[in-house]
Scaffold this active site. Structure first.
Site, PDB file in Angstrom:
ATOM      1  N   TYR A  64       0.684  -1.199  -0.006  1.00 25.35           N
ATOM      2  CA  TYR A  64       0.080   0.065   0.139  1.00 25.35           C
ATOM      3  C   TYR A  64       0.973   1.312  -0.122  1.00 25.35           C
ATOM      4  O   TYR A  64       0.637   2.199  -0.781  1.00 25.35           O
ATOM      5  CB  TYR A  64      -1.041   0.034   1.176  1.00 25.35           C
ATOM      6  N   HIS A 124       0.066  11.896  -7.732  1.00 22.56           N
ATOM      7  CA  HIS A 124      -0.028  11.173  -6.661  1.00 22.56           C
ATOM      8  C   HIS A 124       0.817  10.170  -6.361  1.00 22.56           C
ATOM      9  O   HIS A 124       0.494   9.031  -6.023  1.00 22.56           O
ATOM     10  CB  HIS A 124      -1.580  10.572  -6.777  1.00 22.56           C
ATOM     11  N   PRO A 157       0.197  14.401   2.494  1.00 21.96           N
ATOM     12  CA  PRO A 157      -0.557  13.585   3.301  1.00 21.96           C
ATOM     13  C   PRO A 157      -0.438  12.178   2.721  1.00 21.96           C
ATOM     14  O   PRO A 157      -0.534  12.102   1.311  1.00 21.96           O
ATOM     15  CB  PRO A 157      -1.956  14.399   2.744  1.00 21.96           C
ATOM     16  N   ILE A 158      -0.321  11.294   3.618  1.00 19.26           N
ATOM     17  CA  ILE A 158      -0.057   9.846   3.399  1.00 19.26           C
ATOM     18  C   ILE A 158      -1.337   9.094   3.920  1.00 19.26           C
ATOM     19  O   ILE A 158      -1.327   9.263   5.201  1.00 19.26           O
ATOM     20  CB  ILE A 158       0.953   9.172   3.633  1.00 19.26           C
ATOM     21  N   THR A 180      -7.836  17.622  -3.060  1.00 23.45           N
ATOM     22  CA  THR A 180      -7.341  16.681  -4.051  1.00 23.45           C
ATOM     23  C   THR A 180      -8.050  16.363  -5.177  1.00 23.45           C
ATOM     24  O   THR A 180      -9.135  15.697  -4.828  1.00 23.45           O
ATOM     25  CB  THR A 180      -6.717  15.397  -3.149  1.00 23.45           C
ATOM     26  N   GLY A 230       6.850  12.639   0.292  1.00 25.92           N
ATOM     27  CA  GLY A 230       5.977  11.460   0.573  1.00 25.92           C
ATOM     28  C   GLY A 230       6.719  10.285   1.266  1.00 25.92           C
ATOM     29  O   GLY A 230       6.789  10.297   2.326  1.00 25.92           O
ATOM     30  N   SER A 236      -3.797  13.925   6.448  1.00 29.52           N
ATOM     31  CA  SER A 236      -4.462  13.207   5.323  1.00 29.52           C
ATOM     32  C   SER A 236      -6.034  13.024   5.700  1.00 29.52           C
ATOM     33  O   SER A 236      -6.410  12.975   6.896  1.00 29.52           O
ATOM     34  CB  SER A 236      -4.025  11.463   5.394  1.00 29.52           C
TER      35      SER A 236
END
Length: 446
Positions: A47, A344, A100-101, A179, A398, A129
């Site tokens: 992921y 992304h 943001p993750i 987003t 990220g 996030s």
């Protein structure tokens, strides 16, 4: 703990080395990644590290930075330098924010709070996030006065969207990052191969389960308009349920009852607020996931929604996921205060243009001082330098900080931030740049 200048930290590392003490976090990007892989579970690694399709866009992001070379200028006195900057009224020690993750709780429990604490210790802003494992209010409290922004996914309930915005305002977020590129979940091959979507196990949905509007929708049995059978998705371990995690046109199949299905359901109940014993005989966790899967994304999102959002808040709004100059111009026309050039991290459209390659045209269409940030592909301080030289005002970091989190928790995140920042400082000074304004296209080439 304040931000540590590069030469001071470099000296400290070498002195500690005399006594055999070595840094916790690897400095080289590939080693950092491989070390983190050994610390993560297979689903967590898939992921966090994975992308869409054959992951060609992930590779393209990295290759784009490799093609750009730095052309250092000599004999420019660099005994001192000030590489701090101001962005939308926010003072930054270096032009860096943490991106943001989602579902960082896959890496370790309490992950979002650890990241927030590392940001407080270094003065680097954190973009909370929308898919966090801890509510934004908790992370805001952990950050003290350190700047923070909130990432917003536009759900199928405008009332819920507005609730998130009001909460972000109340907990001191300095901007909303809308987003745009995740109105549908990308074809993420590694997750699909495992049949694993963490949301179905109650992970990454804390912003929802802590929201009064979401809980009221849950109580009323809300069915999102146009969501089809997405509400019927059941958590499990087989492959079918990953399709049910997105709004569908037909009824989502329910997985067969197996030991794996039962284990996933128990994991969901354990992850839900209150824990396993409180939720053991409650249907609320399952109903909350059903509601979430039907509501969290909105394929009907349009520019008119951005204009509406502009009327609802005084916070600056940045749109993230822009890769075309015409979209960047439209965003400004609809009220955006800045754009974040991003694909992304290669997680949505395999074959999409590398973010760095898209930056130049977007910056040309939106000259300074309009804020243009870059996300996707940053792995080093020299990458940060190259992005600024090509027109970015700041970058979002990220995966590297998630790798640091896996290796060393809060300390690991802090060291990754310091490594990137210190590398950037020395790169800039050795290239003859002592301030952000001196970093321009004349110091890079291809």
């Amino acid at each position: 703990m304040a931000f540590i200048p590069a030469l001071d930290r470099q000296r400290s590392i070498f002195i500690k080395g005399l006594s055999g003490r070595r840094p916790l976090i690897p400095f080289e990007a590939a080693t950092l990644r491989e070390t983190a892989k050994r610390k993560m579970s297979t689903p967590a690694w898939a992921y966090i590290d994975g992308g869409a399709g054959d992951e060609k866009t992930i590779a393209a992001n990295l290759a784009a930075f490799s093609r750009v070379v730095i052309r250092p200028q000599m004999m420019r006195p660099n005994a001192s330098a000030d590489l701090s900057t101001t962005l939308l009224g926010m003072r930054l020690p270096v032009p860096l924010l943490l991106a943001p993750i989602g579902v960082l709780d896959l890496v370790c429990r309490g992950a979002d709070r650890m990241v927030a604490e590392a940001c407080r210790e270094t003065g680097i802003p954190f973009v909370f996030s929308n898919q966090a494992g801890i509510p934004m209010e908790t992370c805001a409290a952990a950050m003290g006065d350190t700047p923070r922004w909130f990432q917003l996914y536009w759900s199928r309930s405008d009332e819920l969207v507005l609730s998130f915005v009001r909460r972000a305002e109340a907990c001191g977020c300095g901007a909303i990052v809308l987003t745009l590129d995740t109105t549908l979940l990308g074809w993420r091959s590694r997750d699909l191969a495992l049949g694993y979507l963490p949301f179905l196990r109650g992970m990454g949905i804390a912003q929802y389960t802590s929201d009064k509007v979401f809980l009221e929708l849950l109580r009323k049995g809300f069915v999102a308009p146009g969501s089809g059978g997405g509400q019927d998705a059941m958590p499990g371990s087989g492959g079918d349920q990953s399709a049910g995690a997105m709004p569908a046109t037909g009824a989502a199949p329910k997985p067969p009852i197996t030991p794996a299905t039962i284990a996933a359901l128990l994991q969901l109940k354990a992850n839900y607020p209150g824990g396993l014993w409180k939720n053991l005989f409650s249907s609320e966790p399952l109903e909350a996931v059903r509601l979430f899967t039907g509501i969290y994304s909105n394929p009907a999102l349009s520019w008119e929604k951005l204009a509406w959002l502009r009327q609802q808040t005084k916070l600056p709004i940045l749109v993230k996921g822009v890769l075309r100059a015409d979209d960047a111009l439209r965003a400004r026309e609809c009220g955006a205060d800045g754009v974040i050039v991003s694909n992304h991290g290669g997680r949505q459209v395999d074959g999409a243009i590398a973010s760095l390659d898209a930056l130049v045209a977007i910056r040309a269409s939106l000259p300074k001082p309009f804020p243009v940030l870059l996300d996707s592909g940053i792995r080093s301080g020299s990458d940060l330098f190259k992005a600024l030289a090509l027109g970015a005002d700041a970058v979002l970091l990220g995966r590297p900080y998630a790798y640091g989190l896996a290796i060393g928790g809060r300390r690991g995140v802090r060291e990754v931030i310091q490594n990137i920042s210190n590398d950037f400082e020395l790169t800039a000074r050795l290239a003859g740049c002592r301030t952000i304004s001196e970093i321009g296209v004349d110091v890079v080439g291809d």
